[in-house]
Design an enzyme around this catalytic site. Structure first.
Site, PDB file in Angstrom:
ATOM      1  N   CYS A   2       0.850  -1.196   0.000  1.00 47.45           N
ATOM      2  CA  CYS A   2       0.000   0.000   0.000  1.00 47.45           C
ATOM      3  C   CYS A   2       0.883   1.242   0.000  1.00 47.45           C
ATOM      4  O   CYS A   2       2.088   1.166   0.135  1.00 47.45           O
ATOM      5  CB  CYS A   2      -0.869   0.010   1.257  1.00 47.45           C
ATOM      6  SG  CYS A   2      -1.791  -1.493   1.493  1.00 47.45           S
ATOM      7  N   ARG A  27       1.279   1.597  -6.112  1.00 46.02           N
ATOM      8  CA  ARG A  27       1.489   0.585  -5.053  1.00 46.02           C
ATOM      9  C   ARG A  27       0.179  -0.089  -4.660  1.00 46.02           C
ATOM     10  O   ARG A  27       0.157  -1.111  -3.989  1.00 46.02           O
ATOM     11  CB  ARG A  27       2.102   1.244  -3.814  1.00 46.02           C
ATOM     12  CG  ARG A  27       3.479   1.833  -4.009  1.00 46.02           C
ATOM     13  CD  ARG A  27       3.944   2.551  -2.745  1.00 46.02           C
ATOM     14  NE  ARG A  27       4.108   1.615  -1.653  1.00 46.02           N
ATOM     15  CZ  ARG A  27       5.247   0.944  -1.417  1.00 46.02           C
ATOM     16  NH1 ARG A  27       6.268   1.095  -2.224  1.00 46.02           N
ATOM     17  NH2 ARG A  27       5.339   0.099  -0.413  1.00 46.02           N
ATOM     18  N   TRP A  74      -3.776  -1.639  -1.156  1.00 45.29           N
ATOM     19  CA  TRP A  74      -3.707  -2.888  -1.913  1.00 45.29           C
ATOM     20  C   TRP A  74      -4.179  -3.941  -0.923  1.00 45.29           C
ATOM     21  O   TRP A  74      -3.448  -4.295   0.016  1.00 45.29           O
ATOM     22  CB  TRP A  74      -2.280  -3.180  -2.377  1.00 45.29           C
ATOM     23  CG  TRP A  74      -2.161  -4.547  -2.987  1.00 45.29           C
ATOM     24  CD1 TRP A  74      -1.756  -5.700  -2.359  1.00 45.29           C
ATOM     25  CD2 TRP A  74      -2.512  -4.936  -4.312  1.00 45.29           C
ATOM     26  NE1 TRP A  74      -1.815  -6.761  -3.216  1.00 45.29           N
ATOM     27  CE2 TRP A  74      -2.271  -6.329  -4.425  1.00 45.29           C
ATOM     28  CE3 TRP A  74      -2.992  -4.269  -5.422  1.00 45.29           C
ATOM     29  CZ2 TRP A  74      -2.492  -7.041  -5.594  1.00 45.29           C
ATOM     30  CZ3 TRP A  74      -3.203  -4.971  -6.580  1.00 45.29           C
ATOM     31  CH2 TRP A  74      -2.970  -6.335  -6.663  1.00 45.29           C
ATOM     32  N   ASN A 100       0.693  -0.534   6.160  1.00 47.25           N
ATOM     33  CA  ASN A 100       1.103  -1.297   4.985  1.00 47.25           C
ATOM     34  C   ASN A 100       1.767  -2.557   5.521  1.00 47.25           C
ATOM     35  O   ASN A 100       2.740  -2.467   6.266  1.00 47.25           O
ATOM     36  CB  ASN A 100       2.083  -0.479   4.136  1.00 47.25           C
ATOM     37  CG  ASN A 100       2.609  -1.301   2.951  1.00 47.25           C
ATOM     38  OD1 ASN A 100       1.967  -2.250   2.530  1.00 47.25           O
ATOM     39  ND2 ASN A 100       3.785  -0.932   2.459  1.00 47.25           N
ATOM     40  N   GLY A 101       1.231  -3.731   5.206  1.00 49.14           N
ATOM     41  CA  GLY A 101       1.827  -4.979   5.690  1.00 49.14           C
ATOM     42  C   GLY A 101       0.741  -5.984   6.018  1.00 49.14           C
ATOM     43  O   GLY A 101      -0.426  -5.810   5.656  1.00 49.14           O
ATOM     44  N   GLU A 481       6.909 -21.246 -19.914  1.00 43.55           N
ATOM     45  CA  GLU A 481       6.841 -19.890 -19.343  1.00 43.55           C
ATOM     46  C   GLU A 481       7.946 -19.008 -19.908  1.00 43.55           C
ATOM     47  O   GLU A 481       7.729 -17.845 -20.250  1.00 43.55           O
ATOM     48  CB  GLU A 481       6.912 -19.973 -17.814  1.00 43.55           C
ATOM     49  CG  GLU A 481       6.978 -18.642 -17.089  1.00 43.55           C
ATOM     50  CD  GLU A 481       5.783 -17.721 -17.350  1.00 43.55           C
ATOM     51  OE1 GLU A 481       4.782 -18.184 -17.930  1.00 43.55           O
ATOM     52  OE2 GLU A 481       5.880 -16.527 -17.007  1.00 43.55           O
ATOM     53  N   LYS A 485       7.296 -15.536 -21.935  1.00 44.45           N
ATOM     54  CA  LYS A 485       7.897 -14.247 -21.551  1.00 44.45           C
ATOM     55  C   LYS A 485       8.556 -13.592 -22.754  1.00 44.45           C
ATOM     56  O   LYS A 485       8.386 -12.418 -23.020  1.00 44.45           O
ATOM     57  CB  LYS A 485       8.934 -14.454 -20.435  1.00 44.45           C
ATOM     58  CG  LYS A 485       8.366 -14.690 -19.052  1.00 44.45           C
ATOM     59  CD  LYS A 485       7.673 -13.513 -18.450  1.00 44.45           C
ATOM     60  CE  LYS A 485       6.206 -13.410 -18.518  1.00 44.45           C
ATOM     61  NZ  LYS A 485       5.260 -14.412 -18.267  1.00 44.45           N
ATOM     62  N   GLU A 488       5.900 -12.411 -25.450  1.00 44.98           N
ATOM     63  CA  GLU A 488       4.962 -11.311 -25.187  1.00 44.98           C
ATOM     64  C   GLU A 488       5.658  -9.965 -24.999  1.00 44.98           C
ATOM     65  O   GLU A 488       5.020  -8.936 -25.156  1.00 44.98           O
ATOM     66  CB  GLU A 488       4.058 -11.630 -24.009  1.00 44.98           C
ATOM     67  CG  GLU A 488       4.707 -11.839 -22.682  1.00 44.98           C
ATOM     68  CD  GLU A 488       3.663 -12.116 -21.589  1.00 44.98           C
ATOM     69  OE1 GLU A 488       2.513 -11.692 -21.720  1.00 44.98           O
ATOM     70  OE2 GLU A 488       4.011 -12.756 -20.592  1.00 44.98           O
ATOM     71  N   HIS A 504      10.284 -35.468 -32.199  1.00 49.50           N
ATOM     72  CA  HIS A 504       9.035 -35.781 -32.926  1.00 49.50           C
ATOM     73  C   HIS A 504       8.598 -34.605 -33.793  1.00 49.50           C
ATOM     74  O   HIS A 504       7.417 -34.286 -33.879  1.00 49.50           O
ATOM     75  CB  HIS A 504       7.941 -36.143 -31.923  1.00 49.50           C
ATOM     76  CG  HIS A 504       8.278 -37.340 -31.098  1.00 49.50           C
ATOM     77  ND1 HIS A 504       8.283 -38.624 -31.604  1.00 49.50           N
ATOM     78  CD2 HIS A 504       8.707 -37.445 -29.822  1.00 49.50           C
ATOM     79  CE1 HIS A 504       8.645 -39.462 -30.669  1.00 49.50           C
ATOM     80  NE2 HIS A 504       8.916 -38.791 -29.570  1.00 49.50           N
ATOM     81  N   LYS A 603      -3.188  -6.184 -19.108  1.00 43.98           N
ATOM     82  CA  LYS A 603      -2.772  -6.866 -17.879  1.00 43.98           C
ATOM     83  C   LYS A 603      -3.823  -7.883 -17.451  1.00 43.98           C
ATOM     84  O   LYS A 603      -3.496  -8.914 -16.914  1.00 43.98           O
ATOM     85  CB  LYS A 603      -2.539  -5.856 -16.752  1.00 43.98           C
ATOM     86  CG  LYS A 603      -2.011  -6.486 -15.458  1.00 43.98           C
ATOM     87  CD  LYS A 603      -0.707  -7.229 -15.681  1.00 43.98           C
ATOM     88  CE  LYS A 603      -0.243  -8.007 -14.466  1.00 43.98           C
ATOM     89  NZ  LYS A 603       0.891  -8.914 -14.785  1.00 43.98           N
TER      90      LYS A 603
END
Ligand code: AGP
Length: 608
Positions: A2, A27, A74, A100-101, A481, A485, A488, A504, A603
């Site tokens: 946050c 944040r 957040w 924040n936490g 993955e 990456k 994209e 194959h 996103k």
């Protein structure tokens, strides 16, 4: 994470707070609020959603105030709504706090304070801290904060104000950053410098278990155990734009480097080393269903689908429960067969991906228990699921997912431990998983330290237009993955394959213009991967190999080697993916691509 800002001075506080919040919006942005010292006491104004909503709520209001605190949220506990927005107050509104936490023992605190007759107004862990400070308040705000912090467990960055102390603000830090800004007869508190750089470049960074008492033009720094300490005043040399990225050129790079702490956050408070077990608050209500689970369905898209594939290897190997990984976009239309005892898990960073949401709804319609593994608290999938686990990765701004992926894999390891110990997983193996998982963040740090070396490799191959990524076993999804990456963010064509599958068909592609990335740590059936490397070498292919330190065989065959620390096979993806994230990042930069906002991508894919 946050955003926090606080001010004690002689200027009108509200514009300073709002401007600072806007600098912190990256944040967290699901709600925001301010608490102002006004002649009548503490005035709290909050709004759900982005800071612009708070500004609209405040529009036209006038306050006589030059002391206040503010927060942009957040969510980690409790859905994003007006009530759960910070600042939080005690029952009578004398005290306000922004936090924040994560307060890990907030359930205990709620029980303890409830027994004292204190009624809670919100679903948040942060309110427990506000009520606790008020509970201990006997005239000294600083002392009440210290007493409260001495019994909480977890992480905090806080700013606190109280009606009886109109020119005072108390701040403290443990695990979440807090910086003190020093102006001309005015002082600031903030989560990071971005919020206050417009007013001062003189700052003090609090360290863990430290606090600051700011009062009318002066401040004192102490430990939370009440020892006075002298902290160096530092001069900020950065410009504002770079600071919001924490000094990194891009959010994606910042988020790659956040992974030691985000992986720690994903398992924090969930591992019981002594018994080799796990506890996950969000699954408590469904623990008997999990004990009885006879088939596990993972529903996901994109990178989340890759972490699901890793979860399949983990759960089938260590918990011996059958797992099926489904592309959510396919599952939702396939009229799937669901039996009693089946549990569907929606794995999603955003919690809003329309295919994953639809797939979860279809599984629920067919009678499955539906659980979520999400990053965004209060997201649609989180709210519609029957329970689940938050990965606590904080906002992931870069469109290409990095820290959310490793946090998903970490949470899947925790879930594997939880379920595995219901079945065949021994206490010793459970303890091994706990110890190895706790050692991962430090090993990730070591790999991040190889960034320059990886950048050099990226330079060699940045012009290639096609890549092949190969892995075996639990590292086959890592090959997928790594290829995603690169695709994209650099728009380079890249495919991931099981290494043994190359013969194959894909081997027809191999020549000196097709770099092949092997993901081949020790363990599992990776010893066979040497044969695949030989096949590539024999056809003039160029090899980049991600191997464990000291693997001389693979290193002898590869054109470029990235040697990483070792861990148990079933956790190796948490390490092998890091070089692939950095390789993709550097190739994209070298090709002049917009790393944080790649073309054609969003996103969160909330449309079909
Ligand atoms: C990953 O880098 C991509 N941005 C994309 O594949 C993403 O993983 C996918 O759209 C799923 O998103 P979710 O995790 O928010 O559901």
């Amino acid at each position: 994470m946050c955003g926090i800002i606080g001010y004690v001075g002689s200027r009108p506080v509200l514009p300073i707070l709002l401007e600072g919040l806007k600098r912190l919006e990256y944040r967290g942005y699901d709600s925001a609020g301010v608490a102002l010292h006004v002649p009548e006491g503490i005035e709290v104004i909050k709004a759900k959603g982005k800071i612009v909503n708070l500004e609209e709520t405040l529009n036209g209001l006038e306050f006589e105030s030059s002391v206040g605190i503010a927060h942009t949220r957040w969510a980690t506990h409790g859905p994003p709504n007006h009530n759960n927005a910070h600042p939080h107050v005690d029952s009578v509104g004398d005290l306000a706090i922004v936090h924040n936490g994560i307060i890990e023992n907030n359930h205990f605190l709620r029980r303890f304070l409830g027994e004292q007759g204190i009624e809670f107004q919100t679903d948040t862990d942060s309110e427990a801290l506000a009520q606790l400070i008020a509970f201990y308040y006997e005239g000294s705000l600083e002392q009440a904060v210290r007493k409260a912090l001495s019994i909480i467990e977890g992480t905090y960055g806080i700013a606190v104000v109280h009606k009886n102390h109109p020119r005072k603000m108390v701040g403290a830090r443990n695990g979440s950053p807090m910086v003190v800004g020093i102006g001309e007869n005015e002082h600031f508190l903030a989560s990071d410098v971005a919020a206050i750089l417009a007013h001062t470049r003189q700052v003090i960074y609090l360290d863990d278990q430290e606090m600051v008492v700011i009062e009318d033009g002066s401040f004192r720094t102490k430990t939370v155990t009440n020892l006075e300490i002298q902290k160096p005043v530092q001069q900020v040399t950065w410009d504002l734009e770079s600071i919001e990225k924490g000094g990194y050129d891009h959010f994606m790079l910042k988020e790659i480097y956040e992974q030691p702490s985000t992986i720690r956050n994903a398992f924090r408070g969930r591992l019981l080393e002594e018994d080799g077990k796990a506890k996950v608050g969000g699954l408590t209500d469904n623990i008997e269903s999990l004990r009885a689970m006879d088939r596990c369905l993972f529903l996901a898209c994109g990178t989340s689908w890759h972490s699901a594939l890793i979860g399949e290897y983990m759960i089938e190997r260590l918990a011996r429960i059958p797992v099926e990984v489904e592309y959510a976009s396919e599952f939702r239309y396939r009229n799937p067969i669901i039996d009693d005892g089946n549990v569907a898990w929606a794995i999603t960073q955003s919690g809003e991906t329309v295919d994953t949401l639809a797939a979860m709804r279809e599984a629920k319609t067919k009678g499955a228990l539906a659980l979520g593994i999400c990053n965004v608290v209060g997201s649609t999938i989180a709210r519609e699921s029957d329970g689940g686990v938050y990965i606590h990765a904080g906002p992931e701004i870069g469109v290409a997912s990095t820290k959310a992926f490793t946090s998903q894999v970490t949470v899947l390891a925790v879930i594997t431990l939880l379920i595995g110990r219901f079945h065949n997983l021994s206490k010793d193996r459970g303890q091994e998983l706990v110890q190895e998982l706790k050692a991962i963040p430090e090993k990730v740090e070591k790999i991040l330290a190889m960034d320059d070396e990886i950048q050099k490799i990226a330079k060699v191959y940045s012009k290639a237009d096609n890549f092949l990524y190969l892995g075996r076993g639990i590292n086959f999804p890592v090959a997928l993955e790594g290829a995603l990456k690169l695709k994209e963010i650099s728009y380079v064509h890249a495919e991931g394959y099981p290494a043994a599958e190359m013969k194959h068909g894909p081997i027809a592609l191999i020549d000196e213009n097709m770099p092949v990335v092997f993901v081949s740590p020790r363990g599992g059936d990776n010893e066979k991967i040497l044969g695949n490397m030989e096949e590539v070498k024999a056809r003039g292919g160029k090899i980049i190999a991600v191997v464990n330190e000291g693997d001389v065989n693979a290193s002898a065959l590869a054109d470029h080697v990235i040697s990483i620390p070792e861990t148990v096979d079933y956790l190796s993806p948490l390490l092998t993916v890091i070089p692939l994230q950095l390789l993709a990042y550097h190739i994209a930069i070298l090709r002049g691509c917009n790393v944080d906002q790649p073309r054609n991508l969003a996103k969160s894919v909330t449309v079909e």
